[in-house]
Design an enzyme around this catalytic site. Structure first.
Site, PDB file in Angstrom:
ATOM      1  N   LYS A 265       0.871  -1.095   0.236  1.00  0.00           N
ATOM      2  CA  LYS A 265      -0.070  -0.057   0.141  1.00  0.00           C
ATOM      3  C   LYS A 265       0.976   1.379  -0.160  1.00  0.00           C
ATOM      4  O   LYS A 265       0.534   2.288  -0.700  1.00  0.00           O
ATOM      5  CB  LYS A 265      -0.939   0.013   1.233  1.00  0.00           C
ATOM      6  CG  LYS A 265      -1.853  -0.980   1.141  1.00  0.00           C
ATOM      7  CD  LYS A 265      -2.872  -1.442   2.342  1.00  0.00           C
ATOM      8  CE  LYS A 265      -3.513  -2.566   2.234  1.00  0.00           C
ATOM      9  NZ  LYS A 265      -4.425  -2.981   3.313  1.00  0.00           N
TER      10      LYS A 265
ATOM     11  N   GLN B 154      -4.449  -1.744   9.910  1.00  0.00           N
ATOM     12  CA  GLN B 154      -4.313  -3.112   9.214  1.00  0.00           C
ATOM     13  C   GLN B 154      -4.738  -4.300  10.119  1.00  0.00           C
ATOM     14  O   GLN B 154      -4.414  -4.397  11.342  1.00  0.00           O
ATOM     15  CB  GLN B 154      -2.857  -3.434   8.871  1.00  0.00           C
ATOM     16  CG  GLN B 154      -2.730  -4.753   8.093  1.00  0.00           C
ATOM     17  CD  GLN B 154      -3.025  -4.687   6.676  1.00  0.00           C
ATOM     18  OE1 GLN B 154      -3.260  -3.471   5.882  1.00  0.00           O
ATOM     19  NE2 GLN B 154      -3.850  -5.691   6.058  1.00  0.00           N
TER      20      GLN B 154
ATOM     21  N   ASP C  72     -10.676   2.707   4.290  1.00  0.00           N
ATOM     22  CA  ASP C  72     -11.011   1.081   4.099  1.00  0.00           C
ATOM     23  C   ASP C  72     -12.513   0.755   3.843  1.00  0.00           C
ATOM     24  O   ASP C  72     -13.066  -0.199   3.626  1.00  0.00           O
ATOM     25  CB  ASP C  72     -10.480   0.339   5.132  1.00  0.00           C
ATOM     26  CG  ASP C  72      -9.153  -0.446   5.106  1.00  0.00           C
ATOM     27  OD1 ASP C  72      -8.966  -0.637   3.852  1.00  0.00           O
ATOM     28  OD2 ASP C  72      -8.573  -0.730   5.870  1.00  0.00           O
TER      29      ASP C  72
END
Ligand code: NAD
Length: 297
Positions: free
Chosen positions: A54, A98, A121
């Protein structure tokens, strides 16, 4: 049957290039580059790899990026305090935590602490709720990647029967919600299968579009699909591999060699949905910095 390979790696580069062009325009107009922060807890190898991917993509887009690292022993209160600081920081457009988190931290409490306007997200209930009723929102990166693949490859979805295997909050459910909406891609008749579905093949054989997000290599074989199906394989499993330099290889849920000859189109693993997930996270970060979907109704 000659199948079309849905090349997510190639398409993701196109998307990243488009975003980079947008960033250059922002900067030419005197604005700062979008800034994505990744919060990484512990030293899980897969999470390290995902976050590194990412951050690399941020570089390709011309974004500013920061990785905020915490040890496995971070307390929930410390993590929530860090999230509150990111929520308040005007220099941060979007951030991700994460997953998975260590068992002593309640994932849902962490997700709900994120400002929905920075939730790139798309995991916050505000974004999930808006998605479910068709309002502008941050769409989760994997579902958005799947939709982008269908869209950019010109795969007509209207009136098609889409079978989604897997009902997770991050892939199965939001993908089903997107594909049933009256939009293109969308307008599908959607069936969701999961671990309690008896005779999975009975459903997968009815699919015009089959999306699998399970994490079981070889789950889908040729006897489970009909001719001309479009297959999007989200599954990623690390399998030990003596000939690979890393010692492992990534495999999907679909037995590719067996199934591909029966498909109109299929994603490979790796190089299919994975890179599109990362590109979609970049798309969301760009939106957070330029045209936040939560400001729209
Ligand atoms: P999960 O791991 O939370 O759950 C798996 C789902 O599979 C569950 O909903 C379960 O009901 C279903 N399932 C289990 N066994 C089944 C069976 N025999 N038949 C039918 N359904 C069954 O799901 P997840 O987090 O969505 O992850 C699924 C897979 O996708 C994993 O391999 C994960 O690594 C991968 N993944 C890939 C990406 C990507 O970018 N490519 C993103 C997210 C997840």
């Amino acid at each position: 049957m000659a199948f079309q390979l849905l090349n997510g790696r190639e398409l993701s580069l196109t998307v990243l290039t488009e975003i980079a062009a947008g960033v250059r325009k922002l900067i030419a107009a005197g604005r700062r580059a979008p800034h994505l922060v990744a919060v990484l807890v512990g030293n899980d190898l897969a999470s390290e790899t995902y976050v590194a991917g990412k951050m690399r993509a941020c570089e390709q887009c011309g974004f500013r990026s920061t990785t905020l690292r915490f040890g496995n022993d971070v307390t929930q209160a410390e993590l929530l305090a860090a999230i509150a600081a990111l929520n308040a920081d005007d220099e941060v457009d979007g951030f991700i935590v994460q997953l998975p988190l260590p068992p002593h931290i309640a994932e849902q409490a962490v997700i709900e602490a994120i400002d929905p306007r920075k939730d790139v997200d798309g995991f916050h209930p505000m974004n999930v709720g808006r998605l479910s009723i068709g309002l502008p929102c941050f769409v989760g990166a994997t579902p958005l990647g799947l939709i982008t693949l269908l869209d950019r490859y010109g795969i007509d979805t209207t009136g098609k029967h889409c079978v989604v295997v897997g009902r997770s909050n991050i892939v199965g459910k939001p993908t089903a919600m997107l594909l049933m909406q009256k939009s293109n891609p969308g307008n599908c008749t959607v069936t969701v299968c999961h671990s309690a579905t008896p005779d999975l093949a009975r459903y997968t054989r009815m699919a015009d579009i089959l999306i699998t997000a399970v994490g079981q290599p070889g789950l889908i074989t040729s006897s489970m699909v009909s001719e001309g199906v479009v297959v999007l394989d989200v599954g990623i499993t690390r399998q030990p591999c003596a000939t690979a330099r890393s010692g492992y290889r990534l495999v999907g849920d679909v037995d590719f060699d067996d199934v591909a000859p029966h498909c109109a189109a299929i994603t490979p693993v790796p190089g299919g949905v994975g890179p599109m997930t990362i590109a979609s996270l970049m798309r969301n970060t760009y939106l957070a910095a330029t045209a936040n979907p939560l400001d729209q109704s």
